[in-house]
Design a protein around this motif. Sequence first.
Motif, PDB file in Angstrom:
ATOM      1  N   TRP A   1      52.470 -18.245  73.537  1.00  0.00           N
ATOM      2  CA  TRP A   1      53.482 -17.334  73.372  1.00  0.00           C
ATOM      3  C   TRP A   1      52.937 -16.277  75.445  1.00  0.00           C
ATOM      4  O   TRP A   1      54.253 -16.663  75.603  1.00  0.00           O
ATOM      5  CB  TRP A   1      52.552 -16.596  72.587  1.00  0.00           C
ATOM      6  N   THR A   2      52.378 -16.552  75.355  1.00  0.00           N
ATOM      7  CA  THR A   2      51.840 -15.295  76.263  1.00  0.00           C
ATOM      8  C   THR A   2      52.593 -16.034  77.854  1.00  0.00           C
ATOM      9  O   THR A   2      52.965 -15.379  78.583  1.00  0.00           O
ATOM     10  CB  THR A   2      50.276 -15.169  76.727  1.00  0.00           C
ATOM     11  N   ILE A   3      52.224 -17.209  77.920  1.00  0.00           N
ATOM     12  CA  ILE A   3      52.710 -18.209  78.913  1.00  0.00           C
ATOM     13  C   ILE A   3      54.113 -18.499  78.904  1.00  0.00           C
ATOM     14  O   ILE A   3      54.610 -18.843  80.465  1.00  0.00           O
ATOM     15  CB  ILE A   3      51.902 -18.920  79.276  1.00  0.00           C
TER      16      ILE A   3
ATOM     17  N   ALA B   1      44.189 -13.668  65.691  1.00  0.00           N
ATOM     18  CA  ALA B   1      42.605 -13.895  65.387  1.00  0.00           C
ATOM     19  C   ALA B   1      41.894 -13.090  66.255  1.00  0.00           C
ATOM     20  O   ALA B   1      41.022 -12.347  65.892  1.00  0.00           O
ATOM     21  CB  ALA B   1      42.198 -15.398  65.384  1.00  0.00           C
ATOM     22  N   LEU B   2      42.425 -12.418  67.752  1.00  0.00           N
ATOM     23  CA  LEU B   2      41.913 -10.772  68.591  1.00  0.00           C
ATOM     24  C   LEU B   2      42.960 -10.492  68.507  1.00  0.00           C
ATOM     25  O   LEU B   2      42.393  -9.123  69.315  1.00  0.00           O
ATOM     26  CB  LEU B   2      42.088 -12.176  69.498  1.00  0.00           C
ATOM     27  N   CYS B   3      44.162 -10.127  66.939  1.00  0.00           N
ATOM     28  CA  CYS B   3      45.326  -8.461  67.243  1.00  0.00           C
ATOM     29  C   CYS B   3      45.385  -8.201  68.389  1.00  0.00           C
ATOM     30  O   CYS B   3      45.172  -7.142  69.510  1.00  0.00           O
ATOM     31  CB  CYS B   3      43.884  -7.511  66.258  1.00  0.00           C
ATOM     32  N   ARG B   4      46.148  -9.302  69.277  1.00  0.00           N
ATOM     33  CA  ARG B   4      46.158  -9.365  70.392  1.00  0.00           C
ATOM     34  C   ARG B   4      45.546  -8.377  71.819  1.00  0.00           C
ATOM     35  O   ARG B   4      46.370  -8.277  72.763  1.00  0.00           O
ATOM     36  CB  ARG B   4      48.105  -8.603  70.464  1.00  0.00           C
ATOM     37  N   GLY B   5      44.212  -8.986  71.412  1.00  0.00           N
ATOM     38  CA  GLY B   5      43.510  -8.506  72.915  1.00  0.00           C
ATOM     39  C   GLY B   5      42.429  -7.091  72.326  1.00  0.00           C
ATOM     40  O   GLY B   5      41.484  -7.792  72.532  1.00  0.00           O
TER      41      GLY B   5
ATOM     42  N   GLY C   1      45.430 -17.277  71.582  1.00  0.00           N
ATOM     43  CA  GLY C   1      46.456 -16.548  72.928  1.00  0.00           C
ATOM     44  C   GLY C   1      45.689 -16.361  73.730  1.00  0.00           C
ATOM     45  O   GLY C   1      44.939 -15.568  74.480  1.00  0.00           O
ATOM     46  N   ALA C   2      46.448 -17.323  75.152  1.00  0.00           N
ATOM     47  CA  ALA C   2      45.222 -16.437  76.506  1.00  0.00           C
ATOM     48  C   ALA C   2      46.396 -16.374  77.430  1.00  0.00           C
ATOM     49  O   ALA C   2      47.180 -17.502  77.204  1.00  0.00           O
ATOM     50  CB  ALA C   2      44.331 -17.504  76.844  1.00  0.00           C
TER      51      ALA C   2
ATOM     52  N   GLN D   1      39.300 -16.656  80.176  1.00  0.00           N
ATOM     53  CA  GLN D   1      39.711 -15.994  78.764  1.00  0.00           C
ATOM     54  C   GLN D   1      40.005 -17.742  77.653  1.00  0.00           C
ATOM     55  O   GLN D   1      39.020 -17.823  76.748  1.00  0.00           O
ATOM     56  CB  GLN D   1      41.236 -15.758  78.261  1.00  0.00           C
ATOM     57  N   VAL D   2      40.143 -18.569  77.924  1.00  0.00           N
ATOM     58  CA  VAL D   2      40.214 -19.974  77.167  1.00  0.00           C
ATOM     59  C   VAL D   2      39.174 -20.265  78.016  1.00  0.00           C
ATOM     60  O   VAL D   2      38.694 -20.923  75.846  1.00  0.00           O
ATOM     61  CB  VAL D   2      41.233 -21.039  77.976  1.00  0.00           C
ATOM     62  N   LYS D   3      37.935 -20.394  78.521  1.00  0.00           N
ATOM     63  CA  LYS D   3      37.197 -20.615  78.719  1.00  0.00           C
ATOM     64  C   LYS D   3      35.826 -19.924  77.588  1.00  0.00           C
ATOM     65  O   LYS D   3      34.985 -20.419  76.728  1.00  0.00           O
ATOM     66  CB  LYS D   3      36.006 -20.676  79.688  1.00  0.00           C
ATOM     67  N   GLU D   4      36.731 -18.911  76.818  1.00  0.00           N
ATOM     68  CA  GLU D   4      35.151 -17.570  76.602  1.00  0.00           C
ATOM     69  C   GLU D   4      35.484 -17.880  74.729  1.00  0.00           C
ATOM     70  O   GLU D   4      34.948 -18.591  74.417  1.00  0.00           O
ATOM     71  CB  GLU D   4      35.612 -16.071  77.367  1.00  0.00           C
ATOM     72  N   ASN D   5      36.723 -17.667  74.867  1.00  0.00           N
ATOM     73  CA  ASN D   5      37.923 -18.661  73.449  1.00  0.00           C
ATOM     74  C   ASN D   5      36.550 -19.447  73.606  1.00  0.00           C
ATOM     75  O   ASN D   5      36.905 -19.849  71.924  1.00  0.00           O
ATOM     76  CB  ASN D   5      38.463 -18.577  73.311  1.00  0.00           C
TER      77      ASN D   5
END
Length: 318
Positions: free
Chosen positions: A21-23, A212-216, A286-287, A292-296
Motif C-alpha cells: 500500500w505505501t509504495i 500489525a505495526l499499527c501503521r508504524g 507494510g514498508a 525497514q523490510v530487512k528489520e521486519n
Amino acid sequence: MLHRRLPGTDLDLSVIGMGCWTIGGQYWGPTDDTDSVAAVRAAVEHGISWFDTAPLYGNGHADTILARALGSHIHKVVVATKVGVRQDGVGPEGQDGHAHSDLRPAHILADCEQSLRRLKEPLDLLQVHWPCEWGTPLSESVGALERLRERGWIRHWGLCNYEAEDLRLARSLGPVASLQTPYSLLRGEFEAELRAVCLEGPVPLGVLAYEALCRGLLSGKYRQPPRFAEDDMRSWDERFEGEAFLHGNRLAQDLAAIGARLGVSASAVALGWVARQPAITAVIAGARTAAQVKENARAAALLDKEKVWEVVDKVRGL
Ligand SMILES: NC(=O)c1ccc[n+]([C@@H]2O[C@H](COP(=O)([O-])OP(=O)(O)OC[C@H]3O[C@@H](n4cnc5c(N)ncnc54)[C@H](OP(=O)(O)O)[C@@H]3O)[C@@H](O)[C@H]2O)c1
C-alpha cells in the motif's frame, strides 16, 4: 525465513509478507519509487516470498512498481492482490473519486482483467477488498470468483475485512482460501468470534494479518506524536494523537527494550507476536524502504523464543 502453507492451497508463504500500500504513493505521504523498488528487492533478498497489493494502492501504481522491481522474478514469488473496489463514487462530503465496493460479477471480471494487465500473471490469490456496498448477493460474487478460477486467471480467491457471519456464509458457498484482517498487539478484535470461524471445518481458513505495526506506531520510532503530511492518512488517524498515542507508544517502547536484548527492533517483536497467534498463517508488513523490510523480516527468527513471548504477553496486558 520460516514458511507456512496457506491451508487447503498449494501456496507456501513466508511468515512475513510485504504489503504494497505505501509504495502505491497515495495516503502515506510522499513516496520515492526508487526506494520502493529497492524495498521490494530487499524483501526477496531477505526471504520474503509473497507480496500483498491491490488496484486501489495508488490506482495501480503499487502493482507497476512491484512488477518493475521483480521483473521475471515475479514468477518465483506469490502475488496476492484484491478485487472489487471502484474509485468513482462521491464521498460523504461530496468529494469525487471516493472508493466504494462493487462486487457485481461484471465488475469483478473487469477489475481482475486490469490487474492481470499490470501484474502479467495468473494471479496467485485474488482477495475481495472489502464487503459489498451495492447489495450484490454473496453467492453471485462467489460465482464470479469461481469462474475466474475456472478460466485460469486466478489460482485461489480469498476475502478481506469480512465479519464472522458473512465469512461463515462465504465458506459455505465456495472454497475461500484466506481471510485478510487487522490484528496487532493494539488491535485484538480478531480474537473474538472471527478467529473461531476461521478455525472451523476440516481445513482451517488461512489468515493473513495486516496493520500489525499499527501503521508504524509499534516500530517505537516516535518520541512524541508525529506530524504527518496532509496527504498521509495518519494525519487524521486518532491512534497518533493524545492518550491513544501515549498508550501505543508506551507499548512500542517496551517492545523496543525487549528487542534490544535480542538485537532486533520493536517492529520485529510486534510482527513476531502476531505471527505466533493461533490461526494466523502469515503477517503482512507494510514498508517504504529496504532498511525497514530487512528489520521486519527478522521477526521470523524470533518465533520459537518462548520466554520472550511470555514477557510480551505480560506487557500487552498492562
Ligand atoms: N485488506 C485491507 O483492507 C488492508 C488494509 C490495510 C492494509 N492492508 C495491507 O497490509 C499492508 C500493511 O499496511 P498496514 O496499514 O497494515 O501498515 P503497517 O504494516 O502496520 O505499517 C506500515 C508502515 O509502518 C512503517 N514501518 C514499517 N516497517 C518499519 C520499520 N521496520 N521501522 C519503522 N517504521 C516501519 C512504514 O511507514 P513510515 O515509514 O511512513 O512510518 C510502513 O509504511 C498494506 O501494505 C496492505 O498490503 C490491507
